[in-house]
Design an enzyme around this catalytic site. Structure first.
Site, mmCIF file in Angstrom:
data_model
loop_
_atom_site.group_PDB
_atom_site.id
_atom_site.type_symbol
_atom_site.label_atom_id
_atom_site.label_comp_id
_atom_site.label_asym_id
_atom_site.label_seq_id
_atom_site.Cartn_x
_atom_site.Cartn_y
_atom_site.Cartn_z
ATOM 1 N N GLN A 61 32.841 38.777 46.077
ATOM 2 C CA GLN A 61 31.504 38.620 45.522
ATOM 3 C C GLN A 61 31.083 37.166 45.344
ATOM 4 O O GLN A 61 29.888 36.878 45.263
ATOM 5 C CB GLN A 61 31.403 39.348 44.178
ATOM 6 C CG GLN A 61 31.507 40.864 44.318
ATOM 7 C CD GLN A 61 31.377 41.578 42.997
ATOM 8 O OE1 GLN A 61 32.360 41.794 42.316
ATOM 9 N NE2 GLN A 61 30.162 41.938 42.635
ATOM 10 N N HIS A 81 40.717 43.888 44.482
ATOM 11 C CA HIS A 81 39.340 44.144 44.063
ATOM 12 C C HIS A 81 38.522 44.457 45.317
ATOM 13 O O HIS A 81 37.542 43.787 45.624
ATOM 14 C CB HIS A 81 38.772 42.950 43.297
ATOM 15 C CG HIS A 81 37.613 43.303 42.408
ATOM 16 N ND1 HIS A 81 37.544 42.945 41.083
ATOM 17 C CD2 HIS A 81 36.475 44.006 42.653
ATOM 18 C CE1 HIS A 81 36.413 43.397 40.556
ATOM 19 N NE2 HIS A 81 35.750 44.043 41.496
ATOM 20 N N ASN A 99 41.516 47.167 40.705
ATOM 21 C CA ASN A 99 40.260 47.264 39.971
ATOM 22 C C ASN A 99 39.548 48.561 40.337
ATOM 23 O O ASN A 99 39.218 48.799 41.501
ATOM 24 C CB ASN A 99 39.338 46.087 40.323
ATOM 25 C CG ASN A 99 38.012 46.186 39.585
ATOM 26 O OD1 ASN A 99 37.947 45.968 38.380
ATOM 27 N ND2 ASN A 99 36.949 46.561 40.302
ATOM 28 N N GLU A 100 39.343 49.427 39.332
ATOM 29 C CA GLU A 100 38.504 50.605 39.481
ATOM 30 C C GLU A 100 38.900 51.492 40.666
ATOM 31 O O GLU A 100 38.193 51.583 41.675
ATOM 32 C CB GLU A 100 37.027 50.194 39.602
ATOM 33 C CG GLU A 100 36.518 49.442 38.393
ATOM 34 C CD GLU A 100 35.026 49.133 38.444
ATOM 35 O OE1 GLU A 100 34.473 48.774 37.394
ATOM 36 O OE2 GLU A 100 34.428 49.247 39.527
ATOM 37 N N TYR A 159 30.482 50.362 31.400
ATOM 38 C CA TYR A 159 29.081 49.991 31.562
ATOM 39 C C TYR A 159 28.113 50.988 30.950
ATOM 40 O O TYR A 159 27.017 50.613 30.534
ATOM 41 C CB TYR A 159 28.750 49.832 33.054
ATOM 42 C CG TYR A 159 29.375 48.622 33.681
ATOM 43 C CD1 TYR A 159 28.785 47.368 33.543
ATOM 44 C CD2 TYR A 159 30.568 48.714 34.390
ATOM 45 C CE1 TYR A 159 29.358 46.235 34.107
ATOM 46 C CE2 TYR A 159 31.153 47.590 34.955
ATOM 47 C CZ TYR A 159 30.546 46.360 34.816
ATOM 48 O OH TYR A 159 31.126 45.242 35.364
ATOM 49 N N GLU A 172 35.774 44.421 32.141
ATOM 50 C CA GLU A 172 34.392 44.203 32.570
ATOM 51 C C GLU A 172 33.462 44.916 31.608
ATOM 52 O O GLU A 172 33.712 46.054 31.209
ATOM 53 C CB GLU A 172 34.110 44.749 33.981
ATOM 54 C CG GLU A 172 34.728 43.981 35.115
ATOM 55 C CD GLU A 172 34.358 44.580 36.482
ATOM 56 O OE1 GLU A 172 33.280 45.222 36.598
ATOM 57 O OE2 GLU A 172 35.150 44.411 37.414
ATOM 58 N N TRP A 178 31.220 40.639 32.270
ATOM 59 C CA TRP A 178 30.874 40.664 33.689
ATOM 60 C C TRP A 178 29.406 40.255 33.812
ATOM 61 O O TRP A 178 28.547 40.923 33.294
ATOM 62 C CB TRP A 178 31.092 42.064 34.292
ATOM 63 C CG TRP A 178 30.847 42.038 35.765
ATOM 64 C CD1 TRP A 178 29.664 42.278 36.414
ATOM 65 C CD2 TRP A 178 31.796 41.672 36.776
ATOM 66 N NE1 TRP A 178 29.810 42.100 37.758
ATOM 67 C CE2 TRP A 178 31.115 41.719 38.011
ATOM 68 C CE3 TRP A 178 33.149 41.296 36.765
ATOM 69 C CZ2 TRP A 178 31.749 41.423 39.225
ATOM 70 C CZ3 TRP A 178 33.768 41.007 37.961
ATOM 71 C CH2 TRP A 178 33.074 41.072 39.174
ATOM 72 N N GLU A 197 26.344 41.732 44.943
ATOM 73 C CA GLU A 197 26.537 42.957 44.175
ATOM 74 C C GLU A 197 26.749 44.158 45.110
ATOM 75 O O GLU A 197 26.019 45.141 45.102
ATOM 76 C CB GLU A 197 25.351 43.183 43.218
ATOM 77 C CG GLU A 197 25.494 44.346 42.258
ATOM 78 C CD GLU A 197 26.853 44.443 41.574
ATOM 79 O OE1 GLU A 197 27.381 45.554 41.514
ATOM 80 O OE2 GLU A 197 27.385 43.407 41.118
ATOM 81 N N TRP A 198 27.772 44.005 45.973
ATOM 82 C CA TRP A 198 28.221 45.092 46.853
ATOM 83 C C TRP A 198 27.057 45.681 47.656
ATOM 84 O O TRP A 198 26.328 44.937 48.286
ATOM 85 C CB TRP A 198 29.005 46.125 46.048
ATOM 86 C CG TRP A 198 30.135 45.511 45.257
ATOM 87 C CD1 TRP A 198 30.210 45.381 43.896
ATOM 88 C CD2 TRP A 198 31.318 44.866 45.775
ATOM 89 N NE1 TRP A 198 31.358 44.722 43.532
ATOM 90 C CE2 TRP A 198 32.056 44.402 44.654
ATOM 91 C CE3 TRP A 198 31.829 44.651 47.053
ATOM 92 C CZ2 TRP A 198 33.276 43.732 44.790
ATOM 93 C CZ3 TRP A 198 33.050 43.992 47.201
ATOM 94 C CH2 TRP A 198 33.753 43.537 46.079
#
Length: 448
Positions: free
Chosen positions: A20, A121, A165-166, A296, A353, A400, A407-408
């Site tokens: 990113q 990530h 990550n995630e 989030y 995050e 974050w 942003e992907w």
């Protein structure tokens, strides 16, 4: 006016991810990643944006470290790009790639900032994806080999590692929903990928222990707090399935070495099963030193037949929304981390995050007056304080993100940073939220 003070050893930090922010996608021997490929696939990323330059942190990392030092953080969570270390995923180590991260890590330490490093990530080397990616068990071995190189190269310097990550995003978002690289839409594939990533996590933890590496190791799951709209058994069950999709499906194997049976049965009904090999579950449940939680949002759901994967319909109940159209549900942070403690015990927790996307505008004074983001952080900091006061072992918080960045699938349209990035000049401009967090860190608390 009440005063909320945090423990003296509470870790304040911020976070980024390699793809990113780094750019320099063809420099110093870096190989292609699945995200380089995804960005070049028409229609996959907003505006055809890519990570070729991003924030150019590969060349501007000293400027970013100076921003971190000014912010006053104790720690900085960054990720290492696997394709910089092994351009083909395996084989010869690319020393120039390793040298870049040595410069970054040394720079952080010199600034009095602890590096917290994520090994994966999302930027899988494309060469491994060409061989099946995470659906191929050979990728587990390749990951452990990569992790071992990092552990040995940075032993004594990096004190905190996050393996993945995630994993939900790596698996379901990327291989069932298809919104992220590699962009597949196959439930069985997603479940296989999730399982193999968790096995790779466990094998990396075993390697970390076997090598006697200094420091701590854990993993990060993105948790979502989803509640039933009513007390009807159908609503309760539907909301639970929707929540378990993010939460129990990953947390239970990590801590208990089992998958939640009600979810196993549900997926089987949908034609998908977990490809467990003897020893896998014991490997996944290797003891970890901490758990990272990315949080989030949350919401409410009720039963609706044939609605999505889980017969669950989300019901809007009046939440404020971020620019990502995500509910602002700060109380959900308190609820989900209280649940983590209740279900899985006293393993230290880090919020790895938490943040918000808003439509920022750089004003004539070279500032971004991001009141909504500042208020988002304030609300979530209050919940962090409540959690600590309630005995939840919350040890740190990483905002974050440090910078507006790629942003992907949303490209450069969506901004999460506490520092504004001008994508034309690559200049950085701290936002009001940056100065709010700076003040909270300086005083280790704030008034409410």
């Amino acid at each position: 006016m009440a005063r909320l003070d945090f423990p003296k050893d509470f870790v304040w930090g911020t976070a980024t991810a390699s793809f990113q922010i780094e750019g320099a996608y063809q420099e110093d021997g870096r190989g292609m990643s699945i995200w380089d490929t995804f960005c070049r696939t028409p229609g996959k990323v907003y505006n055809g944006d890519n990570g070729d330059v991003a924030c150019d942190s590969y060349h501007r990392y000293e400027e970013d470290i100076a921003l971190l030092k000014k912010l006053g953080v104790k720690a900085y969570r960054l990720s290492i790009a696997w394709p910089r270390i092994f351009p083909q995923g395996t084989g010869e180590v690319n020393e120039k790639g390793l040298d870049y991260y040595k410069r970054v890590v040394d720079g952080l330490i010199a600034a009095g900032i602890e590096p917290c490093v994520t090994l994966y990530h999302w930027d899988l080397p494309q060469a491994l994806q060409d061989k099946g990616g995470w659906a191929n068990r050979d990728t587990i071995d390749a990951f452990v080999n990569y992790a071992e190189v990092i552990f040995k190269a940075f032993d004594g310097k990096i004190k905190q590692y996050i393996t993945f990550n995630e994993t939900w995003c790596v698996s379901f978002l990327s291989n069932y929903i298809g919104a992220h690289a590699p962009g597949n839409k196959d439930l069985q594939l997603a479940i296989t990928v999730a399982h193999h990533c968790m096995v790779a996590h466990g094998e990396a933890v075993k390697k970390f222990r076997a090598l006697g590496v200094q420091g701590e190791i854990g993993t990060t799951h993105n948790l979502y707090w989803f509640e039933p709209y009513s007390t009807s058994p159908e609503d309760i069950a539907a909301a639970h399935r929707n929540r378990a999709y993010n939460n129990e499906w990953f947390m239970e194997p990590t801590f208990k070495g089992t998958y939640p049976q009600f979810m196993v049965d549900w997926f089987k009904m949908k034609g998908a099963e977990v490809p467990i090999v003897p020893g896998d579950m014991e490997t996944i449940a290797q003891p970890i030193d901490f758990i990272g939680v990315n949080f989030y949002s949350g919401g409410f759901g009720r039963y609706k037949k044939n609605e999505g994967l889980f017969d669950c319909e989300e019901v809007q109940v009046g939440f404020d929304k971020t620019f990502m159209d995500w509910n602002v549900y700060a109380d959900g942070l308190y609820k989900v981390l209280s649940w983590v403690k209740e279900e899985y015990g006293d393993t230290p927790i880090y919020i790895t995050e938490n943040g918000a996307c808003y439509d920022d505008e750089l004003t004539a004074d070279n500032r971004v007056h991001d009141e909504l983001r500042t208020e988002y952080f304030r609300k979530h900091f209050i919940q962090c304080h409540r959690l600590i006061a309630s005995g939840v072992p919350l040890k740190g918080y990483f905002a974050w993100s440090l910078l507006d960045n790629f942003e992907w699938a949303e490209g450069y349209k969506k901004r999460f940073g506490i520092v504004y990035t001008n994508y034309e000049t690559l200049e950085r401009h701290p936002k009001d939220s940056y100065y709010f967090i700076q003040d909270v860190i300086k005083n280790n608390g704030f008034d409410v």
